[in-house]
Design a protein around this motif. Structure first.
Motif, PDB file in Angstrom:
ATOM      1  N   LEU A  88       0.855  -1.183   0.000  1.00 20.30           N
ATOM      2  CA  LEU A  88       0.000   0.000   0.000  1.00 20.30           C
ATOM      3  C   LEU A  88       0.889   1.231   0.000  1.00 20.30           C
ATOM      4  CD1 LEU A  88      -2.557  -1.014   2.803  1.00 20.30           C
ATOM      5  CD2 LEU A  88      -2.624  -1.571   0.368  1.00 20.30           C
ATOM      6  N   ALA A  89       0.481   2.263  -0.738  1.00 18.63           N
ATOM      7  CA  ALA A  89       1.268   3.493  -0.802  1.00 18.63           C
ATOM      8  C   ALA A  89       0.329   4.673  -0.973  1.00 18.63           C
ATOM      9  CB  ALA A  89       2.271   3.440  -1.951  1.00 18.63           C
ATOM     10  N   LEU A  90       0.795   5.823  -0.528  1.00 18.34           N
ATOM     11  CA  LEU A  90       0.036   7.054  -0.703  1.00 18.34           C
ATOM     12  C   LEU A  90       0.412   7.695  -2.032  1.00 18.34           C
ATOM     13  CD1 LEU A  90       0.341   8.502   2.905  1.00 18.34           C
ATOM     14  CD2 LEU A  90      -1.594   7.300   1.897  1.00 18.34           C
ATOM     15  N   PRO A  91      -0.562   8.138  -2.804  1.00 21.70           N
ATOM     16  CA  PRO A  91      -0.253   8.745  -4.109  1.00 21.70           C
ATOM     17  C   PRO A  91       0.461  10.080  -3.934  1.00 21.70           C
ATOM     18  CG  PRO A  91      -2.581   8.996  -3.603  1.00 21.70           C
ATOM     19  CD  PRO A  91      -2.009   8.127  -2.527  1.00 21.70           C
ATOM     20  N   MET A  92       1.350  10.391  -4.862  1.00 19.62           N
ATOM     21  CA  MET A  92       2.072  11.673  -4.833  1.00 19.62           C
ATOM     22  C   MET A  92       1.328  12.679  -5.700  1.00 19.62           C
ATOM     23  SD  MET A  92       6.011  10.269  -5.014  1.00 19.62           S
ATOM     24  CE  MET A  92       6.670  11.932  -4.890  1.00 19.62           C
ATOM     25  N   THR A  93       0.110  12.990  -5.274  1.00 17.04           N
ATOM     26  CA  THR A  93      -0.713  13.936  -6.022  1.00 17.04           C
ATOM     27  C   THR A  93      -1.150  15.056  -5.093  1.00 17.04           C
ATOM     28  OG1 THR A  93      -2.688  12.619  -5.535  1.00 17.04           O
ATOM     29  CG2 THR A  93      -1.548  12.177  -7.613  1.00 17.04           C
ATOM     30  N   ALA A  94      -1.556  16.156  -5.682  1.00 14.36           N
ATOM     31  CA  ALA A  94      -1.992  17.308  -4.893  1.00 14.36           C
ATOM     32  C   ALA A  94      -3.170  16.915  -4.014  1.00 14.36           C
ATOM     33  CB  ALA A  94      -2.375  18.467  -5.813  1.00 14.36           C
ATOM     34  N   GLY A  95      -3.103  17.314  -2.764  1.00 16.71           N
ATOM     35  CA  GLY A  95      -4.177  17.026  -1.828  1.00 16.71           C
ATOM     36  C   GLY A  95      -4.080  15.676  -1.158  1.00 16.71           C
ATOM     37  N   ALA A  96      -3.109  14.839  -1.566  1.00 15.04           N
ATOM     38  CA  ALA A  96      -2.959  13.520  -0.951  1.00 15.04           C
ATOM     39  C   ALA A  96      -2.318  13.668   0.425  1.00 15.04           C
ATOM     40  CB  ALA A  96      -2.103  12.616  -1.832  1.00 15.04           C
ATOM     41  N   PRO A  97      -2.682  12.807   1.387  1.00 13.67           N
ATOM     42  CA  PRO A  97      -2.049  12.873   2.706  1.00 13.67           C
ATOM     43  C   PRO A  97      -0.562  12.541   2.609  1.00 13.67           C
ATOM     44  CG  PRO A  97      -3.429  10.918   2.493  1.00 13.67           C
ATOM     45  CD  PRO A  97      -3.702  11.767   1.296  1.00 13.67           C
ATOM     46  N   SER A 130       4.826   6.327   4.314  1.00 13.16           N
ATOM     47  CA  SER A 130       3.985   6.595   3.148  1.00 13.16           C
ATOM     48  C   SER A 130       3.842   5.366   2.256  1.00 13.16           C
ATOM     49  CB  SER A 130       4.559   7.759   2.328  1.00 13.16           C
ATOM     50  OG  SER A 130       5.876   7.465   1.896  1.00 13.16           O
ATOM     51  N   ALA A 131       4.497   4.264   2.625  1.00  8.68           N
ATOM     52  CA  ALA A 131       4.334   2.980   1.941  1.00  8.68           C
ATOM     53  C   ALA A 131       4.466   1.886   2.990  1.00  8.68           C
ATOM     54  CB  ALA A 131       5.387   2.790   0.842  1.00  8.68           C
ATOM     55  N   VAL A 132       3.768   0.784   2.770  1.00 11.33           N
ATOM     56  CA  VAL A 132       3.762  -0.274   3.779  1.00 11.33           C
ATOM     57  C   VAL A 132       3.520  -1.615   3.103  1.00 11.33           C
ATOM     58  CG1 VAL A 132       1.292   0.077   4.217  1.00 11.33           C
ATOM     59  CG2 VAL A 132       2.703  -1.027   5.944  1.00 11.33           C
ATOM     60  N   VAL A 133       4.210  -2.651   3.593  1.00 10.01           N
ATOM     61  CA  VAL A 133       3.897  -4.031   3.227  1.00 10.01           C
ATOM     62  C   VAL A 133       2.807  -4.489   4.186  1.00 10.01           C
ATOM     63  CG1 VAL A 133       4.757  -6.373   2.940  1.00 10.01           C
ATOM     64  CG2 VAL A 133       6.252  -4.435   2.441  1.00 10.01           C
ATOM     65  N   ALA A 134       1.591  -4.628   3.701  1.00 12.04           N
ATOM     66  CA  ALA A 134       0.458  -4.907   4.584  1.00 12.04           C
ATOM     67  C   ALA A 134       0.470  -6.360   5.055  1.00 12.04           C
ATOM     68  CB  ALA A 134      -0.846  -4.582   3.873  1.00 12.04           C
ATOM     69  N   LEU A 135       0.476  -7.273   4.117  1.00 13.24           N
ATOM     70  CA  LEU A 135       0.516  -8.693   4.466  1.00 13.24           C
ATOM     71  C   LEU A 135       1.160  -9.459   3.328  1.00 13.24           C
ATOM     72  CD1 LEU A 135      -1.961 -10.026   2.639  1.00 13.24           C
ATOM     73  CD2 LEU A 135      -3.371  -9.196   4.512  1.00 13.24           C
ATOM     74  N   ALA A 154       9.076   5.196   5.629  1.00 11.68           N
ATOM     75  CA  ALA A 154       8.912   6.642   5.501  1.00 11.68           C
ATOM     76  C   ALA A 154       9.412   7.136   4.158  1.00 11.68           C
ATOM     77  CB  ALA A 154       9.637   7.354   6.642  1.00 11.68           C
ATOM     78  N   GLY A 155      10.326   6.386   3.537  1.00 12.99           N
ATOM     79  CA  GLY A 155      10.852   6.776   2.234  1.00 12.99           C
ATOM     80  C   GLY A 155       9.983   6.364   1.072  1.00 12.99           C
ATOM     81  N   GLY A 156       8.811   5.839   1.333  1.00 17.59           N
ATOM     82  CA  GLY A 156       7.877   5.499   0.276  1.00 17.59           C
ATOM     83  C   GLY A 156       8.232   4.226  -0.470  1.00 17.59           C
ATOM     84  N   LEU A 157       7.677   4.102  -1.679  1.00 17.92           N
ATOM     85  CA  LEU A 157       7.869   2.889  -2.471  1.00 17.92           C
ATOM     86  C   LEU A 157       9.332   2.660  -2.827  1.00 17.92           C
ATOM     87  CD1 LEU A 157       4.806   2.968  -4.896  1.00 17.92           C
ATOM     88  CD2 LEU A 157       5.263   1.304  -3.087  1.00 17.92           C
ATOM     89  N   ALA A 158      10.078   3.727  -3.048  1.00 22.36           N
ATOM     90  CA  ALA A 158      11.492   3.556  -3.395  1.00 22.36           C
ATOM     91  C   ALA A 158      12.232   2.834  -2.278  1.00 22.36           C
ATOM     92  CB  ALA A 158      12.133   4.918  -3.681  1.00 22.36           C
ATOM     93  N   ALA A 173       9.500   2.844  -8.581  1.00 24.58           N
ATOM     94  CA  ALA A 173       8.653   3.721  -7.751  1.00 24.58           C
ATOM     95  C   ALA A 173       8.187   4.922  -8.562  1.00 24.58           C
ATOM     96  CB  ALA A 173       9.421   4.166  -6.507  1.00 24.58           C
ATOM     97  N   ALA A 174       9.104   5.505  -9.364  1.00 20.34           N
ATOM     98  CA  ALA A 174       8.727   6.648 -10.193  1.00 20.34           C
ATOM     99  C   ALA A 174       7.703   6.237 -11.244  1.00 20.34           C
ATOM    100  CB  ALA A 174       9.969   7.237 -10.855  1.00 20.34           C
ATOM    101  N   ALA A 175       7.864   5.036 -11.815  1.00 19.93           N
ATOM    102  CA  ALA A 175       6.911   4.566 -12.818  1.00 19.93           C
ATOM    103  C   ALA A 175       5.526   4.353 -12.208  1.00 19.93           C
ATOM    104  CB  ALA A 175       7.425   3.266 -13.442  1.00 19.93           C
ATOM    105  N   VAL A 176       5.491   3.816 -10.982  1.00 22.98           N
ATOM    106  CA  VAL A 176       4.200   3.606 -10.319  1.00 22.98           C
ATOM    107  C   VAL A 176       3.492   4.941 -10.113  1.00 22.98           C
ATOM    108  CG1 VAL A 176       3.083   2.853  -8.188  1.00 22.98           C
ATOM    109  CG2 VAL A 176       4.911   1.464  -9.195  1.00 22.98           C
TER     110      VAL A 176
END
Length: 666
Positions: A88-97, A130-135, A154-158, A173-176
């Motif tokens: 799971l990851a948070l999108p790098m878009t405007a307004g995203a947490p 901002s990214a997590v291995v859930a299960l 904390a460093g995200g998908l990268a 990560a950049a492609a995602v």
């Protein structure tokens, strides 16, 4: 029954064609990675993400969403694949947490194709990630299992992909995120979430001091409240200005909150996440005109009768706390009003003496009596209704929730699944001495238990003899241990006992003679050192395996069951090294399934000074006799706790332990 996993816990999968359902309350990115037996991703073609959503046996969502469904066919994945990790990851878009810590805890469930939930996991404790291995779904001895991971980055998908050994981590990560940005640009904005009328979740979130604070009678369950989930059918009017409506049940499907706006409040309500509402609770029989409705066992919300009863018991606790607080508040008001009126009379010299002053005093006292009587009538009415509900609920409770004298134990069978909670005793208040509310603790255990054998005595001072209190404390520990063994499936709960001086041999006989212990009670300093060393090594080994992503590489035959260490007569037989190991087990053990139950008098360990203060604070204190020591920060009550003891002369404990031992032998 669904297996509700905690971090590091696993569960077998009986099917290979599955759905992974994800709910986070705000749009997130869902992906999945394939890896070998060492947890390494061999290339970008081993990752399914919005830019490349399909792989053999795997399909993920193409766009960020608050709810996802990932399709998995484990028979279709390559032989070289040993793990399927849900990311799971948070999108790098405007307004995203910016981090998961600002969101309600994400929820992930593994379901069959017909929607039957097999296992679920709520990712609590996230902060700056901002990214997590859930299960992960993983192969183990020719079969597939699911494990709750919850590893955040904390460093995200990268950073996540780098940790998984992928050389092209940053590029992928950049492609995602590029695929996500393009998908968001093409997508239609989702309508604002519907807010149900009278949203009880939001009411609970705005509580001035809700019942889930750690100081509650049941508190300390990892920050959860008395029961962790509350009943959804009781009133929300509370005394002292609180807006503390029932906390949403763990399975009540509230509307997902909208993303927080800058400077606005964050909605922390739990987004538990079903596509259909739970079946309605039983309908109460029609009441007589002018009479309250007759109570029905299981009339709370929930997905099973067990959960309905669990939530109903919590609702009873909440209602008793509320009505008692209202009564006390009314009495305080009456006292204050009478004092004020008497002060006014005495402040005027002309009315201090004579008939006029006496009449004013008599009127003030009469008004006080009237107000108190009115408050008592309301209290008695509420207590009568709660007592009627308790009379209906108590006989319907399953073994894990029932008293030892409940007939349900006569038909006891070793369960196939762990229950939601365990009964530790009863609670009551001075205003309701006859009414007892079951005290339920969520499972699996998240903190140890301390049976206080100190000379605190009972509320009325009946027990003041230290030897009698020590005997009663060990009897209570044996009863709690037997109940824990009885409510876990065969072989999934292992008990070790330390009795350094052998002083508890008689009380421990039911456990030792039935064969349910891992080994005979350890005695002497050597026995203490041996048991503590083995459990400490176990914690170290499991922690290293989990942190290294190699939990399935534990030694063959490794006992994966929950472990309970019962210690009698602490600190006798403990040296400095043993005390250090004990503190380590108390701090680190619960996260990997190693728990403590200590029978001890804190004064006996006073020589260690403040060194042991964190140990005592980290354990849930119980007493072997009735004692009003359980504080409730919600409305300020001091609840009287009574332990769940076996009735004198009853053979139920021996019968239950015999069945547990018989089920463990194969």
């Amino acid at each position: 029954m669904t297996a509700e996993l905690v971090r590091g816990q696993n569960h077998p999968l009986s099917q290979v064609r599955l759905e992974i359902r994800i709910s986070a309350g705000t749009p997130i990115v869902a992906a999945a990675a394939l890896s070998d037996e060492n947890g390494k991703i061999h290339g970008v073609e081993w990752v399914a993400h919005p830019g490349a959503p399909t792989l053999p046996g795997l399909e993920v969502s193409r766009q960020p969403a608050a709810d996802h469904r990932l399709a998995v066919d484990l028979d279709a994945v390559a032989e070289a694949v040993h793990r399927v990790s849900v990311l799971l990851a948070l999108p790098m878009t405007a307004g995203a947490p910016l981090s998961f810590g600002s969101l309600a805890s994400p929820f992930v469930a593994v379901t069959a194709l017909d929607g039957t939930e097999i296992a679920s996991y709520t990712l609590t404790g996230l902060d700056a990630e901002s990214a997590v291995v859930a299960l992960e779904l993983y192969r183990r001895q020719g079969a597939w299992k699911v494990r709750a991971v919850g590893q955040g980055y904390a460093g995200g998908l990268a950073e996540l992909f780098t940790d998984q050994g992928l050389p092209q981590a940053r590029q992928l990560a950049a492609a995602v995120h590029e695929a996500v940005a393009q998908g968001v640009a093409r997508s239609v904005a989702t309508p604002p979430p519907h807010t149900a009328d009278g949203d009880r979740s939001r009411q609970a979130a705005t509580s001035a001091l809700g019942p889930d604070q750690s100081g509650s009678p049941y508190g300390g369950q990892g920050g959860t409240g008395p029961y962790g989930a509350t009943q959804g059918g009781h009133s929300t009017q509370t005394p002292q200005g609180y807006t503390a409506g029932p906390t949403p049940s763990a399975t009540t499907p509230p509307t997902p909150p909208s993303p927080p706006t800058a400077g606005g409040p964050i909605d922390y309500s739990h987004p538990r996440r079903r596509n259909t509402p739970p079946p309605p609770p039983p309908t109460a029989p029609p009441a007589q005109p002018g009479q309250p409705p007759r109570p029905v066992a299981g009339d709370a919300t929930g997905w099973s009768m067990e959960e309905r009863l669990y939530n109903q018991v919590w609702g009873m606790f909440e209602d008793l706390a509320r009505t008692a607080a209202a009564y006390r508040s009314a009495v305080d008001f009456a006292d204050t009003r009478m004092e004020k009126e008497l002060d006014e009379v005495l402040s005027d010299p002309r009315s201090r003496i004579g008939g006029q002053g006496d009449a004013a005093r008599e009127a003030a006292r009469a008004k006080h009596t009237q107000l108190v009587d009115q408050a008592r009538q309301v209290l008695d009415r509420d207590l009568a209704q709660l007592a009627a509900e308790a009379d209906v609920v108590e006989p319907a409770l399953p073994p894990a929730y029932a008293r030892w004298d409940n007939p349900v134990w006569q038909g006891y069978r070793v369960p196939m699944e762990m229950p939601m909670a365990l009964r530790l005793g009863d609670l009551h208040l001075p205003e309701s001495d006859r009414l007892r509310i079951p005290m339920l603790m969520r499972l699996p255990l998240e903190r140890g238990l301390w049976i206080d054998s100190g000379r605190t005595g009972s509320s009325d001072g009946t027990f003041a003899d230290s030897h009698e209190l020590r005997r009663l404390a060990l009897d209570a520990a044996v009863a709690h241990t037997a109940r824990l063994l009885a409510v876990h499936p065969a072989g999934e709960f292992t008990v070790h006992v330390i009795d350094p001086a052998g002083s508890g041999a008689q009380a421990l006989a039911p456990l030792a003679q039935s064969g349910v212990l891992a080994a005979p009670p350890a005695v002497g300093a050597a026995g203490v050192a041996d048991v503590l060393s083995r459990l400490t090594q176990r914690v170290d080994l499991v922690q290293m395996a989990v942190r290294g992503g190699a939990a399935d590489s534990l030694p063959p035959g490794f006992d994966t069951s929950q472990q309970l260490l019962v210690i009698n007569d602490f600190p006798h037989g403990f040296d400095d090294r043993a005390v250090t190991q004990l503190r380590y087990l108390a701090d680190e053990g619960p996260s990997v399934g190693v728990h403590l139950m200590m029978v001890a008098d804190r004064e006996d360990a006073a020589g260690y000074g403040p060194l042991l203060d964190p140990l005592w604070r980290g354990l849930m204190r119980l007493t072997p006799v009735a004692d009003d020591h359980l504080a409730d920060p919600w409305v300020g009550h001091a609840w009287t706790y009574e332990p769940a003891l076996v009735p004198p002369g009853s053979q139920v404990l021996h019968q239950v332990l015999a069945q547990v031992a018989a089920a463990r032998r194969p």
